[in-house]
Design a protein around this motif. Structure first.
Motif, mmCIF file in Angstrom:
data_model
loop_
_atom_site.group_PDB
_atom_site.id
_atom_site.type_symbol
_atom_site.label_atom_id
_atom_site.label_comp_id
_atom_site.label_asym_id
_atom_site.label_seq_id
_atom_site.Cartn_x
_atom_site.Cartn_y
_atom_site.Cartn_z
ATOM 1 N N GLY A 18 2.040 0.144 -4.705
ATOM 2 C CA GLY A 18 3.135 0.172 -5.684
ATOM 3 C C GLY A 18 4.333 0.945 -5.169
ATOM 4 O O GLY A 18 5.484 0.502 -5.309
ATOM 5 N N LEU A 19 4.062 2.085 -4.534
ATOM 6 C CA LEU A 19 5.162 2.913 -4.000
ATOM 7 C C LEU A 19 5.927 2.156 -2.912
ATOM 8 O O LEU A 19 7.160 2.200 -2.870
ATOM 9 N N PHE A 20 5.201 1.448 -2.048
ATOM 10 C CA PHE A 20 5.880 0.731 -0.971
ATOM 11 C C PHE A 20 6.618 -0.506 -1.487
ATOM 12 O O PHE A 20 7.671 -0.856 -0.963
ATOM 13 N N VAL A 21 6.077 -1.150 -2.519
ATOM 14 C CA VAL A 21 6.804 -2.278 -3.120
ATOM 15 C C VAL A 21 8.114 -1.756 -3.711
ATOM 16 O O VAL A 21 9.198 -2.320 -3.472
ATOM 17 N N LEU A 61 7.786 -4.047 1.703
ATOM 18 C CA LEU A 61 7.517 -4.886 0.536
ATOM 19 C C LEU A 61 6.262 -5.744 0.749
ATOM 20 O O LEU A 61 5.359 -5.770 -0.113
ATOM 21 N N LEU A 62 6.167 -6.405 1.905
ATOM 22 C CA LEU A 62 5.019 -7.293 2.158
ATOM 23 C C LEU A 62 3.720 -6.487 2.265
ATOM 24 O O LEU A 62 2.702 -6.853 1.656
ATOM 25 N N ALA A 63 3.769 -5.377 3.012
ATOM 26 C CA ALA A 63 2.560 -4.556 3.172
ATOM 27 C C ALA A 63 2.128 -3.992 1.813
ATOM 28 O O ALA A 63 0.940 -3.986 1.474
ATOM 29 N N GLY A 64 3.110 -3.539 1.016
ATOM 30 C CA GLY A 64 2.804 -3.008 -0.315
ATOM 31 C C GLY A 64 2.204 -4.068 -1.225
ATOM 32 O O GLY A 64 1.226 -3.821 -1.935
ATOM 33 N N LEU A 65 2.772 -5.278 -1.161
ATOM 34 C CA LEU A 65 2.272 -6.395 -1.994
ATOM 35 C C LEU A 65 0.827 -6.735 -1.654
ATOM 36 O O LEU A 65 0.004 -6.976 -2.542
ATOM 37 N N LEU A 66 0.521 -6.763 -0.348
ATOM 38 C CA LEU A 66 -0.845 -7.087 0.088
ATOM 39 C C LEU A 66 -1.834 -6.054 -0.448
ATOM 40 O O LEU A 66 -2.941 -6.400 -0.858
ATOM 41 N N PHE A 106 13.638 6.431 -0.699
ATOM 42 C CA PHE A 106 13.525 5.510 -1.818
ATOM 43 C C PHE A 106 14.919 5.084 -2.271
ATOM 44 O O PHE A 106 15.620 4.418 -1.543
ATOM 45 N N ARG A 107 15.319 5.516 -3.458
ATOM 46 C CA ARG A 107 16.590 5.108 -4.033
ATOM 47 C C ARG A 107 17.742 5.713 -3.233
ATOM 48 O O ARG A 107 17.732 6.905 -2.933
ATOM 49 N N PRO A 108 18.754 4.890 -2.855
ATOM 50 C CA PRO A 108 19.905 5.448 -2.146
ATOM 51 C C PRO A 108 20.606 6.500 -3.012
ATOM 52 O O PRO A 108 20.761 6.321 -4.211
#
Lengths: 140, 167
Positions: A18-21, A61-66, A106-108
């Motif tokens: 979740g954090l990486f997504v 995003l992809l690694a987090g989703l997996l 994370f957030r800019p």
């Protein structure tokens, strides 16, 4: 005790994923701003800052989703662990060079000190290790 | 520790990890293809959608174009704050911080004729000050106003000299 292990594994997997997504999405939405944040590290040349800013969020995003969908967990955790290691090296280089910038994690524009970001990455590393060794190797 | 991967499993894991990175990298580069092309060809990075509609849009100038201009043909303006300007700026550039435009504009207008060609830059990476300053100067009557969007970072990265202090 036996029942606690899968709960701990799924908790770490979902939290890390979740954090990486989240990190991937917020950075993918503003690649130019993220390129500026990478430039603050003064490690890469001008064009490479943009190349990393446009691709790295999608790897996160992809690694987090997996991880979230419980698929290819061990490979995705390896990617996340590797990224985390690179982040920690980059943050350490800031400490060595005495640069005080926003980590751009994370957030800019969110102001996190370098030390706090390093501690957070160390925590993420623990989550990654628990997830890696807690996953079912047949589903890896 | 039965969950420890064997050598063969580790090779497969590393292969899959490499595939994840490759797939995501290609997707990211494809989705941001336009931005990457703009950066690589030295074109403007800010999308016109982020600027007020109906306003005058300054022309972008790339690094090769800027370098090819004869010395003194254009007046270089640094739109960043004074502290950053003093730390380092393009050679012969003059400081006109966007944040102080209201107080500095009159003196600038008295000194610089409206037919003077201007090239404005700031910190690159989507920094909007150079665009906003350029638009303001166009409204004030300056006809030839261009923006070097790569700004100081692209200039420095090309190994070009930077001046400190006042020109």
């Amino acid at each position: 005790m036996k029942n606690l292990k899968p709960i701990l594994y799924h908790f770490c997997r979902l939290l890390l994923g979740g954090l990486f997504v989240y990190a991937g999405v917020v950075k993918a939405l503003d690649p130019t701003g993220f390129a500026g944040e990478i430039a603050n590290y003064q490690i890469l040349p001008y064009r490479l800052n943009f190349l990393v800013a446009t691709t790295l969020p999608f790897v996160e995003l992809l690694a987090g989703l997996l991880l979230v969908i419980n698929c290819k967990v061990r490979s995705a955790t390896l990617v996340i662990g590797g990224l985390n290691l690179v982040f920690m090296l980059a943050l350490s280089s800031l400490l060595v060079r005495g640069l005080d910038i926003d980590c751009g994690c994370f957030r800019p524009g969110a102001h996190t000190s370098v030390q706090a970001a390093l501690w957070r990455d160390a925590g993420l590393m623990v989550l990654a290790i628990v997830t890696f060794f807690g996953s079912d190797r047949r589903r890896a | 520790m039965s969950n420890r991967p064997t050598c063969l499993e580790l090779c497969k894991l590393l292969r899959d990890a490499a595939l994840i990175v490759l797939l995501a990298t290609v997707a990211g580069a494809a989705i941001n293809g336009r931005l990457l092309w703009q950066v690589w060809s030295g074109r403007t990075v800010i999308s016109s959608e982020s600027l007020p509609v109906g306003e005058l849009l300054p022309m972008p100038v790339s690094l090769p174009e800027l370098k090819s201009l004869p010395a003194g043909e254009v007046l270089l303006l640094d739109a960043r704050g004074r502290d950053l300007y003093l730390q380092g700026h393009l050679p012969a550039a003059r400081n006109l911080p966007w944040g102080e435009i209201e107080t500095l504009l009159e003196a600038f207008r008295n000194e610089v004729p409206v037919d003077r060609s201007l090239v404005i830059y700031c910190s690159g990476y989507g920094c909007e000050d150079s665009f906003l300053l350029a638009q303001r100067l166009m409204v004030e009557g300056y006809a030839d106003v261009r923006v070097f969007e790569g700004g100081l970072p692209e200039w420095q990265d090309a190994g070009l000299p930077v001046e400190e202090g006042q020109p």
